[in-house]
Scaffold this motif. Structure first.
Motif, PDB file in Angstrom:
ATOM      1  N   UNK A 131       0.787  -1.228   0.000  1.00 22.05           N
ATOM      2  CA  UNK A 131       0.000   0.000   0.000  1.00 22.05           C
ATOM      3  C   UNK A 131       0.825   1.287   0.000  1.00 22.05           C
ATOM      4  N   UNK A 132       2.142   1.160   0.137  1.00 21.77           N
ATOM      5  CA  UNK A 132       2.997   2.350   0.088  1.00 21.77           C
ATOM      6  C   UNK A 132       4.001   2.248  -1.052  1.00 21.77           C
ATOM      7  N   UNK A 133       4.882   1.256  -0.996  1.00 19.16           N
ATOM      8  CA  UNK A 133       5.968   1.149  -1.978  1.00 19.16           C
ATOM      9  C   UNK A 133       5.455   0.813  -3.382  1.00 19.16           C
ATOM     10  N   UNK A 134       4.534  -0.129  -3.486  1.00 20.62           N
ATOM     11  CA  UNK A 134       4.071  -0.557  -4.815  1.00 20.62           C
ATOM     12  C   UNK A 134       3.398   0.575  -5.591  1.00 20.62           C
ATOM     13  N   UNK A 135       2.468   1.358  -4.979  1.00 15.17           N
ATOM     14  CA  UNK A 135       1.894   2.481  -5.720  1.00 15.17           C
ATOM     15  C   UNK A 135       2.947   3.505  -6.160  1.00 15.17           C
ATOM     16  N   UNK A 136       3.986   3.730  -5.323  1.00  9.28           N
ATOM     17  CA  UNK A 136       5.070   4.645  -5.710  1.00  9.28           C
ATOM     18  C   UNK A 136       5.815   4.083  -6.905  1.00  9.28           C
ATOM     19  N   UNK A 137       6.115   2.790  -6.885  1.00  6.63           N
ATOM     20  CA  UNK A 137       6.835   2.137  -7.995  1.00  6.63           C
ATOM     21  C   UNK A 137       6.013   2.196  -9.281  1.00  6.63           C
ATOM     22  N   UNK A 138       4.706   1.933  -9.178  1.00  5.94           N
ATOM     23  CA  UNK A 138       3.835   1.973 -10.354  1.00  5.94           C
ATOM     24  C   UNK A 138       3.807   3.376 -10.950  1.00  5.94           C
ATOM     25  N   UNK A 139       3.684   4.383 -10.088  1.00 10.53           N
ATOM     26  CA  UNK A 139       3.643   5.771 -10.573  1.00 10.53           C
ATOM     27  C   UNK A 139       4.960   6.158 -11.219  1.00 10.53           C
ATOM     28  N   UNK A 140       6.072   5.690 -10.673  1.00 12.98           N
ATOM     29  CA  UNK A 140       7.380   5.936 -11.275  1.00 12.98           C
ATOM     30  C   UNK A 140       7.411   5.459 -12.720  1.00 12.98           C
ATOM     31  N   UNK A 141       6.877   4.280 -12.958  1.00 13.98           N
ATOM     32  CA  UNK A 141       6.945   3.668 -14.287  1.00 13.98           C
ATOM     33  C   UNK A 141       5.921   4.239 -15.257  1.00 13.98           C
ATOM     34  N   UNK A 235       3.773  17.257   0.685  1.00 16.04           N
ATOM     35  CA  UNK A 235       4.758  17.906   1.553  1.00 16.04           C
ATOM     36  C   UNK A 235       6.137  17.276   1.404  1.00 16.04           C
ATOM     37  N   UNK A 236       6.165  16.007   0.987  1.00 19.69           N
ATOM     38  CA  UNK A 236       7.438  15.298   0.852  1.00 19.69           C
ATOM     39  C   UNK A 236       8.208  15.724  -0.383  1.00 19.69           C
ATOM     40  N   UNK A 237       7.502  16.323  -1.351  1.00 21.50           N
ATOM     41  CA  UNK A 237       8.176  16.748  -2.572  1.00 21.50           C
ATOM     42  C   UNK A 237       8.701  15.570  -3.376  1.00 21.50           C
ATOM     43  N   UNK A 238       9.746  15.844  -4.153  1.00 21.72           N
ATOM     44  CA  UNK A 238      10.346  14.804  -4.976  1.00 21.72           C
ATOM     45  C   UNK A 238      11.540  14.206  -4.251  1.00 21.72           C
ATOM     46  N   UNK A 239      12.232  13.302  -4.893  1.00 23.51           N
ATOM     47  CA  UNK A 239      13.392  12.667  -4.281  1.00 23.51           C
ATOM     48  C   UNK A 239      13.561  11.253  -4.772  1.00 23.51           C
ATOM     49  N   UNK A 240      14.464  10.523  -4.153  1.00 19.75           N
ATOM     50  CA  UNK A 240      14.676   9.130  -4.535  1.00 19.75           C
ATOM     51  C   UNK A 240      13.466   8.291  -4.125  1.00 19.75           C
ATOM     52  N   UNK A 241      13.382   7.090  -4.672  1.00 18.06           N
ATOM     53  CA  UNK A 241      12.250   6.230  -4.349  1.00 18.06           C
ATOM     54  C   UNK A 241      12.261   5.857  -2.867  1.00 18.06           C
ATOM     55  N   UNK A 242      13.462   5.741  -2.268  1.00 13.68           N
ATOM     56  CA  UNK A 242      13.536   5.448  -0.837  1.00 13.68           C
ATOM     57  C   UNK A 242      12.977   6.608  -0.016  1.00 13.68           C
TER      58      UNK A 242
END
Length: 322
Positions: A131-141, A235-242
């Protein structure tokens, strides 16, 4: 190997319990409920009540005081009270799940400290991954690595998270045990709907006629969480996937606190509240099933105990915990 498999299976069950807990309404109202394994947990003004259908066909009943965590100190303040309420629901939900598993399935085997620690760690890792990492990874791609600086990218992340949740609920609904839990979820809703409509909650036919859908179901809370997360995670802005994954985990308490306040406010304004809650009814086609009469009787018993009303069902004497 058996121990490892058992720990992983329990971890999946813990994740499913987290989902079930989120499906319970977070509002502080006179009556609320949650489905558990072969049973229903109900919250009255003064106490919690659990009713579970045992393998023998009888009912196990247990009640204990309702002492809200968000009733003193800093936890009474806006934002903080949402966190306290959610923590209380998780704590009570795990307690009810353990009792229901023991009574309905006969799971009396003790869990060692290392098994419990490993179970919780795996469950938290699954939640963070799904629910956190996978949606970020999907959006990245799908959007590119700079999506964190655009509202389009943040909205896509929120939609991806909602899609993952819906897919997960649909998937676990294929599991026989979880289908039974969703049937008890429907029984809980029918019973609460009957109570709020002023019907006799001991009348089985009256309860059966009520809808298995409820506008205050915790699915509404989840939809609000998705919307709030889009704004707060900005609020987190951009950055590395970590950084993006870690920042979302750190900001999750703020998301929960704000979402709780929105639900709390919406419940005071029926017109606005109905508009906010109505989309959750669609998701309840997945999270509830039509219950049978025996399941409704379990929900009736739980509600009667929570309201301190006797219910004419064959059951074991209620166990009262001080």
């Amino acid at each position: 190997m058996r121990d490892v498999s058992l720990v992983f299976a329990r971890s999946i069950q813990v994740v499913s319990t987290l989902v079930a807990t989120f499906l319970a309404s977070p509002e502080r109202l006179p009556v609320g409920g949650q489905a558990v394994i072969e049973g229903v947990l109900m919250r009255g003004k003064d106490r919690w009540a659990l009713a579970v259908r045992e393998e023998t066909g009888g009912l196990f009943e247990k009640v204990w005081p309702n002492q809200p965590w968000a009733s003193a100190g800093i936890w009474r303040l806006p934002l903080f009270r949402g966190l306290a309420t959610m923590a209380e629901m998780l704590s009570v939900g795990f307690k009810a799940l353990s009792l229901s598993a023991e009574m309905a399935l006969g799971e009396e085997e003790k869990v060692s400290p290392w098994e419990m620690a490993l179970t919780v760690c795996i469950a938290l890792a699954l939640v963070a991954g799904l629910f956190v990492a996978f949606p970020v990874w999907v959006t990245d791609h799908l959007y590119g690595s700079d999506w964190g600086s655009t509202w389009g990218g943040r909205s896509l992340e929120g939609l991806a998270r909602a899609a993952v949740f819906v897919a997960y609920v649909a998937f676990i609904g294929l599991w026989k045990d979880m289908r039974r839990v969703f049937e008890y979820h429907g029984a809980e809703h029918k019973t609460i709907n009957a109570y709020e409509a002023g019907f006799d909650t001991k009348d089985l036919e009256a309860v059966k006629r009520c809808s298995r859908f409820h506008t205050r179901c915790g699915t509404s809370f989840l939809l609000v969480v998705v919307g709030v997360s889009i704004v707060v995670f900005a609020l987190a802005g951009n950055g590395t996937i970590l950084w993006r994954v870690g920042s979302r985990i750190l900001l999750l308490p703020l998301v929960i606190g704000i979402s709780y306040e929105i639900i709390r406010t919406a419940s005071r304004f029926p017109v606005v509240g109905k508009w906010v809650m109505s989309p959750a009814l669609w998701l309840q086609y997945l999270t509830t099933r039509e219950p049978d009469e025996k399941q409704i009787q379990v929900a009736q018993t739980a509600l009667g105990l929570a309201l301190a009303e006797p219910v004419e069902n064959e059951s074991a004497p209620a166990v009262v915990e001080g």
